[in-house]
Design an enzyme around this catalytic site. Structure first.
Site, mmCIF file in Angstrom:
data_model
loop_
_atom_site.group_PDB
_atom_site.id
_atom_site.type_symbol
_atom_site.label_atom_id
_atom_site.label_comp_id
_atom_site.label_asym_id
_atom_site.label_seq_id
_atom_site.Cartn_x
_atom_site.Cartn_y
_atom_site.Cartn_z
ATOM 1 N N CYS A 65 0.878 -1.174 0.000
ATOM 2 C CA CYS A 65 0.000 0.000 0.000
ATOM 3 C C CYS A 65 0.913 1.221 0.000
ATOM 4 O O CYS A 65 2.062 1.120 -0.438
ATOM 5 C CB CYS A 65 -0.991 -0.045 1.162
ATOM 6 S SG CYS A 65 -0.281 -0.017 2.823
ATOM 7 N N THR A 67 2.251 2.970 2.595
ATOM 8 C CA THR A 67 3.339 2.782 3.566
ATOM 9 C C THR A 67 3.681 1.318 3.808
ATOM 10 O O THR A 67 4.723 1.017 4.380
ATOM 11 C CB THR A 67 2.928 3.367 4.928
ATOM 12 O OG1 THR A 67 1.722 2.693 5.348
ATOM 13 C CG2 THR A 67 2.689 4.863 4.848
ATOM 14 N N HIS A 98 14.189 -15.463 11.181
ATOM 15 C CA HIS A 98 13.809 -15.524 12.604
ATOM 16 C C HIS A 98 12.301 -15.592 12.829
ATOM 17 O O HIS A 98 11.851 -16.266 13.747
ATOM 18 C CB HIS A 98 14.357 -14.299 13.352
ATOM 19 C CG HIS A 98 15.848 -14.336 13.521
ATOM 20 N ND1 HIS A 98 16.531 -13.472 14.342
ATOM 21 C CD2 HIS A 98 16.800 -15.141 12.965
ATOM 22 C CE1 HIS A 98 17.831 -13.726 14.295
ATOM 23 N NE2 HIS A 98 18.019 -14.736 13.450
ATOM 24 N N HIS A 133 13.991 -20.065 17.343
ATOM 25 C CA HIS A 133 13.011 -19.182 16.693
ATOM 26 C C HIS A 133 11.647 -19.869 16.554
ATOM 27 O O HIS A 133 10.614 -19.219 16.594
ATOM 28 C CB HIS A 133 13.528 -18.733 15.327
ATOM 29 C CG HIS A 133 14.834 -18.023 15.417
ATOM 30 N ND1 HIS A 133 14.991 -16.848 16.110
ATOM 31 C CD2 HIS A 133 16.072 -18.352 14.945
ATOM 32 C CE1 HIS A 133 16.255 -16.463 16.051
ATOM 33 N NE2 HIS A 133 16.934 -17.366 15.353
HETATM 34 C C1 RB5 Z 1 -3.981 5.231 0.966
HETATM 35 O O1 RB5 Z 1 -3.967 6.576 0.650
HETATM 36 C C2 RB5 Z 1 -3.037 4.945 2.111
HETATM 37 O O2 RB5 Z 1 -3.589 5.363 3.307
HETATM 38 C C3 RB5 Z 1 -2.685 3.490 2.132
HETATM 39 O O3 RB5 Z 1 -2.131 3.114 0.925
HETATM 40 C C4 RB5 Z 1 -1.695 3.036 3.189
HETATM 41 O O4 RB5 Z 1 -0.544 3.801 3.177
HETATM 42 C C5 RB5 Z 1 -2.222 2.811 4.533
HETATM 43 O O5 RB5 Z 1 -1.557 2.295 5.432
#
Ligand code: RB5
Length: 146
Positions: A65, A67, A98, A133
């Site tokens: 996504c 992030t 791990h 682990h």
């Molecule tokens: C979408 O705009 C964004 O919020 C999503 O891709 C992500 O980064 C969320 O964790």
């Protein structure tokens, strides 16, 4: 080896690059993600990847996504999933060695294309080390039963 791929609208370009990279490595891909111009909510995409892995439809999953955070949290809501967000190859290697992560996540707004490919390669080429682990993973997965 079959890998389930998923992404929201923040990551279709990177997903396509990773998809081609996997195909070039001889890996079969199931693509649950959306394409450029389509909107998608990361929990929906994350759950699709996670369910494909726990059902055995795929051996592993890669989810992206903006992030990598939202989709990884979503994947981790599915029993049996150990999804790890990695922005560097070292973490990618260690999350397999791990933590035996069965889903790898990263953010298209965080990592570049070449770094993302290195992250994928480190994770795929690493092997779970077992031993101490495994005991910790057993403890971790038992949390799901409490
Ligand atoms: C979408 O705009 C964004 O919020 C999503 O891709 C992500 O980064 C969320 O964790």
């Amino acid at each position: 080896m079959k890998i389930a791929l998923g992404n929201d609208h923040a990551a279709p370009e990177l997903k396509n690059i990773i998809k081609q990279h996997l195909i070039d490595r001889g890996i079969e891909v199931i693509d649950f993600g959306v394409q450029v111009g389509e909107k998608a909510d990361y929990p929906v995409q994350g759950e699709k990847v996670a369910r494909a892995v726990v059902s055995g439809e795929a051996d592993l999953g890669i989810a992206m996504c903006g992030t990598g955070i939202g989709i990884s949290i979503s994947c981790n809501k599915v029993k049996g999933i150990r999804a790890a967000v990695c922005s560097d190859p070292y973490s990618a290697r260690l999350c397999k060695q791990h933590n035996n992560a069965n889903v790898l996540c990263f953010g298209a707004r965080v990592v570049g294309d070449e770094l993302a490919k290195m992250i994928v390669d480190e994770w795929l080429d690493a092997e779970f080390e077992g031993g101490r682990h495994q005991r910790r993973i057993d403890l971790m997965m038992d949390i799901e039963n409490h």
